[in-house]
Design a protein around this motif. Structure first.
Motif: not given
Length: 378
Positions: A68-79, A81-96
């Motif tokens: 998911i993070e790789r996808l976000r970085r790959g689709l970032t252009r300049g400033d 960046a895509p927003m990650i929505a609907g993230l469950s609290p169980d996985y929020a700390s892992l993604v961060e």
């Protein structure tokens, strides 16, 4: 839902949503890799309003979070960046946590040219200078420790020295005798094969005696000691550095050179002449046996010719070189062992460097001794 991961594009107002669903775990790694690569190729990250919706993901592990993070970085252009929505609290700390991993840019490849050639030469020269400085520093440290032991004999570690002497001398005798015996056989066989063309089979005794006692015997033993004991010294000291045992000795008030290095160097200096002598005798015995079986030179004729061909000088020249070669092998092994960092890769690299450098310097020293003895007529 059968749990298979999906990544679909759907309109979302003026933008686009990438909706991830299913199990984003390592068990579905091939499918997830294809989904992310396809999306990265087909999407334009500069488009505003791009959202990565992960609300339908049923399971996620570190591998899925990284994709998911790789996808976000790959689709970032300049400033933008895509927003990650609907993230469950169980996985929020892992993604961060995954977001904190910094992307390492691939180093730019500089085409080879004159500048890179000069740079490579400069780095090589600097590496040689660093090696020589390390050897000089280690030599000074060993001499200083040896002088302290002379002033305070109670500091001498006799038990450690005897143990190292057993390891580098007694346990090395079988392999040294075997290899030198075989080399003596080969030299005699090849010498007889060549001298027989001129009807001078007996001259193989002259060649064997001079070659083994002056050069081949001690040189072969030095190379075997470098490969066997030198590599062991580097591996032992390197492992101690990796486990911080050397730092622990300093903390307790002990000098690592006096405790670890000096006994090993002394044992090697004592063992090398002994092994060189045994190796030379084994090579002569192997050569005499081959000359008897293959060349028909009787043992009494072999010994008689050997006494005429060699003198005590040949024997002395070989043994005089042995302690110096041992000292060089020990110093290089200890320098490389002390340079090991905290990884197995570093340990293997420095162990290999120890053997290669030891063999190189042994051959150089042998050549210098040959020039020296020739200049004084010995």
């Amino acid at each position: 839902m059968n749990g298979n991961p999906t990544l679909e594009q759907t309109p979302l107002g003026a933008g686009v949503a990438l909706r991830a669903a299913g199990e984003w775990t390592v068990h579905h790694a091939p499918a997830l890799e294809k989904l992310v690569e396809h999306t990265e190729r087909s999407r334009d990250g500069s488009r505003a309003g791009l959202v990565i919706d992960v609300s339908q993901i049923s399971r996620m592990d570190t591998f899925g979070a990284w994709l998911i993070e790789r996808l976000r970085r790959g689709l970032t252009r300049g400033d933008t960046a895509p927003m990650i929505a609907g993230l469950s609290p169980d996985y929020a700390s892992l993604v961060e946590e995954v977001k904190r991993v910094k992307a390492v840019p691939e180093p730019a490849r500089v085409p080879f040219g004159p500048i890179r050639a000069v740079e490579a030469v400069g780095r090589t020269v600097a590496g040689v200078a660093e090696t020589l400085l390390g050897l000089l520093n280690m030599t000074g440290s060993i001499l200083h420790a040896f002088w302290r032991v002379i002033l305070h004999p109670s500091h001498f570690r006799l038990t450690s020295t005897v143990h190292q002497l057993e390891q580098v001398c007694w346990r090395a005798v079988p392999i040294v005798v075997l290899i030198t015996f075989l080399i003596g056989c080969i030299i005699a066989q090849q010498g007889i094969f060549q001298f027989r063309k001129f009807g001078a089979d007996v001259f193989v005794v002259d060649m064997l005696g001079v070659l083994v006692l002056r050069e081949i015997g001690v040189l072969l033993v030095a190379i075997m000691v470098a490969g066997r004991s030198g590599s062991a010294y580097t591996a032992e000291l390197g492992s101690m550095r990796m486990r911080e045992e050397v730092d622990a000795l300093r903390t307790m008030g002990f000098d690592p050179t006096e405790v670890l290095i000096l006994p090993r160097i002394l044992a090697l200096v004592i063992a090398m002449p002994i092994l060189a002598f045994l190796g030379a005798m084994a090579a002569l015995y192997g050569g005499g046996l081959t000359a008897w079986i293959y060349g028909g030179v009787q043992p009494d004729a072999f010994l008689s010719r050997l006494r005429e061909a060699i003198s005590i000088n040949h024997f002395t020249v070989g043994l005089v070189k042995a302690p110096f070669m041992a000292l060089i092998i020990g110093i290089i092994a200890c320098v490389e062992g002390a340079a090991v960092q905290g990884s197995a890769e570093s340990l293997g690299k420095h162990t290999t460097a120890s053997v290669v450098k030891s063999i190189f310097f042994v051959i150089v020293v042998d050549g210098l001794f040959a020039i020296f003895f020739a200049s004084i007529g010995v």
